[in-house]
Design a protein around this motif. Structure first.
Motif, PDB file in Angstrom:
ATOM      1  N   ILE A   1      23.680  78.027 -46.693  1.00  0.00           N
ATOM      2  CA  ILE A   1      23.066  76.860 -46.061  1.00  0.00           C
ATOM      3  C   ILE A   1      23.500  75.585 -46.777  1.00  0.00           C
ATOM      4  CG2 ILE A   1      20.861  75.704 -45.594  1.00  0.00           C
ATOM      5  CD1 ILE A   1      19.704  78.624 -45.307  1.00  0.00           C
ATOM      6  N   GLU A   2      23.448  75.603 -48.116  1.00  0.00           N
ATOM      7  CA  GLU A   2      23.816  74.406 -48.866  1.00  0.00           C
ATOM      8  C   GLU A   2      25.285  74.057 -48.679  1.00  0.00           C
ATOM      9  OE1 GLU A   2      22.165  76.927 -50.999  1.00  0.00           O
ATOM     10  OE2 GLU A   2      20.214  76.094 -50.508  1.00  0.00           O
ATOM     11  N   LYS A   3      26.155  75.057 -48.632  1.00  0.00           N
ATOM     12  CA  LYS A   3      27.577  74.790 -48.398  1.00  0.00           C
ATOM     13  C   LYS A   3      27.770  74.115 -47.048  1.00  0.00           C
ATOM     14  CE  LYS A   3      29.688  78.327 -51.277  1.00  0.00           C
ATOM     15  NZ  LYS A   3      30.467  79.561 -51.306  1.00  0.00           N
ATOM     16  N   LYS A   4      27.056  74.581 -46.043  1.00  0.00           N
ATOM     17  CA  LYS A   4      27.176  73.983 -44.707  1.00  0.00           C
ATOM     18  C   LYS A   4      26.674  72.543 -44.707  1.00  0.00           C
ATOM     19  CE  LYS A   4      27.098  78.242 -42.089  1.00  0.00           C
ATOM     20  NZ  LYS A   4      26.414  79.078 -41.117  1.00  0.00           N
ATOM     21  N   ILE A   5      25.573  72.293 -45.439  1.00  0.00           N
ATOM     22  CA  ILE A   5      25.048  70.928 -45.540  1.00  0.00           C
ATOM     23  C   ILE A   5      26.096  70.020 -46.182  1.00  0.00           C
ATOM     24  CG2 ILE A   5      23.340  69.469 -46.719  1.00  0.00           C
ATOM     25  CD1 ILE A   5      21.349  71.809 -46.351  1.00  0.00           C
ATOM     26  N   ALA A   6      26.668  70.470 -47.289  1.00  0.00           N
ATOM     27  CA  ALA A   6      27.678  69.670 -47.993  1.00  0.00           C
ATOM     28  C   ALA A   6      28.891  69.411 -47.102  1.00  0.00           C
ATOM     29  CB  ALA A   6      28.097  70.368 -49.286  1.00  0.00           C
ATOM     30  N   GLN A   7      29.337  70.436 -46.376  1.00  0.00           N
ATOM     31  CA  GLN A   7      30.479  70.271 -45.478  1.00  0.00           C
ATOM     32  C   GLN A   7      30.151  69.281 -44.366  1.00  0.00           C
ATOM     33  OE1 GLN A   7      31.245  74.301 -44.281  1.00  0.00           O
ATOM     34  NE2 GLN A   7      32.501  74.744 -46.082  1.00  0.00           N
ATOM     35  N   LYS A   8      28.971  69.421 -43.795  1.00  0.00           N
ATOM     36  CA  LYS A   8      28.561  68.544 -42.691  1.00  0.00           C
ATOM     37  C   LYS A   8      28.483  67.088 -43.153  1.00  0.00           C
ATOM     38  CE  LYS A   8      26.443  68.141 -38.555  1.00  0.00           C
ATOM     39  NZ  LYS A   8      27.064  68.428 -37.304  1.00  0.00           N
ATOM     40  N   LEU A   9      27.955  66.864 -44.362  1.00  0.00           N
ATOM     41  CA  LEU A   9      27.823  65.511 -44.896  1.00  0.00           C
ATOM     42  C   LEU A   9      29.087  65.027 -45.605  1.00  0.00           C
ATOM     43  CD1 LEU A   9      24.204  65.742 -46.355  1.00  0.00           C
ATOM     44  CD2 LEU A   9      24.928  64.600 -44.239  1.00  0.00           C
ATOM     45  N   ARG A  10      30.044  65.957 -45.782  1.00  0.00           N
ATOM     46  CA  ARG A  10      31.313  65.660 -46.470  1.00  0.00           C
ATOM     47  C   ARG A  10      31.075  65.122 -47.890  1.00  0.00           C
ATOM     48  NH1 ARG A  10      33.812  63.074 -41.162  1.00  0.00           N
ATOM     49  NH2 ARG A  10      34.465  65.011 -40.197  1.00  0.00           N
ATOM     50  N   ILE A  11      30.242  65.865 -48.615  1.00  0.00           N
ATOM     51  CA  ILE A  11      29.977  65.502 -50.008  1.00  0.00           C
ATOM     52  C   ILE A  11      30.212  66.726 -50.894  1.00  0.00           C
ATOM     53  CG2 ILE A  11      28.393  63.631 -49.460  1.00  0.00           C
ATOM     54  CD1 ILE A  11      26.056  65.426 -50.042  1.00  0.00           C
ATOM     55  N   PRO A  12      30.555  66.507 -52.154  1.00  0.00           N
ATOM     56  CA  PRO A  12      30.827  67.630 -53.066  1.00  0.00           C
ATOM     57  C   PRO A  12      29.616  68.548 -53.247  1.00  0.00           C
ATOM     58  CG  PRO A  12      31.662  65.594 -53.989  1.00  0.00           C
ATOM     59  CD  PRO A  12      30.828  65.217 -52.790  1.00  0.00           C
ATOM     60  N   TYR A  13      29.921  69.806 -53.436  1.00  0.00           N
ATOM     61  CA  TYR A  13      28.935  70.877 -53.578  1.00  0.00           C
ATOM     62  C   TYR A  13      29.099  71.506 -54.952  1.00  0.00           C
ATOM     63  CZ  TYR A  13      27.191  75.664 -52.845  1.00  0.00           C
ATOM     64  OH  TYR A  13      26.540  76.854 -52.958  1.00  0.00           O
ATOM     65  N   TYR A  14      28.012  71.633 -55.687  1.00  0.00           N
ATOM     66  CA  TYR A  14      28.044  72.250 -57.015  1.00  0.00           C
ATOM     67  C   TYR A  14      27.056  73.400 -57.062  1.00  0.00           C
ATOM     68  CZ  TYR A  14      30.576  68.210 -58.798  1.00  0.00           C
ATOM     69  OH  TYR A  14      31.520  67.237 -59.022  1.00  0.00           O
TER      70      TYR A  14
END
Length: 114
Positions: free
Chosen positions: A19-32
């Motif tokens: 879910i968090e990866k999808k959120i980061a991809q959708k918002l185009r922000i880095p994911y840690y």
């Protein structure tokens, strides 16, 4: 775009990382997620293997171990637990990466640091 910081706690089996990866991809922000430990190692000088061991030490995360840890390092006139030292290093890394812009951070008690 305004700065967005999303910190997410998750539990094994919750599918939280997906879910968090999808959120980061959708918002185009880095994911840690575990990638944060690499940042912590670089900035603190602590060994990555040590940080990974601490991260996996307790089923309830580093925050849990921080509460249960025993002082075992002497630094001048002060005792500090290994857990607290690791928590502080992670806290500083989270503050550093979030100062650079929007981020999604998963686990590592990031919500307690921002």
């Amino acid at each position: 775009m305004e700065k967005i910081i999303i910190t997410v706690g998750w539990w094994f089996g919750s599918r939280g990382r997906e879910i968090e990866k999808k959120i980061a991809q959708k918002l185009r922000i880095p994911y840690y997620d575990k990638k944060l430990l690499v940042v912590v190692a670089k900035e603190s000088g602590l060994a990555l293997n040590f940080l990974q061991d601490m991260d996996e030490k307790h089923p309830y995360s580093l925050l849990h171990s921080l509460c249960l840890g025993q002082p075992n390092l002497e630094m001048g006139n002060c005792s500090i637990s290994v857990e607290r030292m690791t928590f502080r290093a992670q806290q500083e890394a989270v503050l550093h990466i979030t100062s650079q812009g929007s981020r999604v951070i998963v686990g590592r008690a990031a919500g307690f640091r921002v």
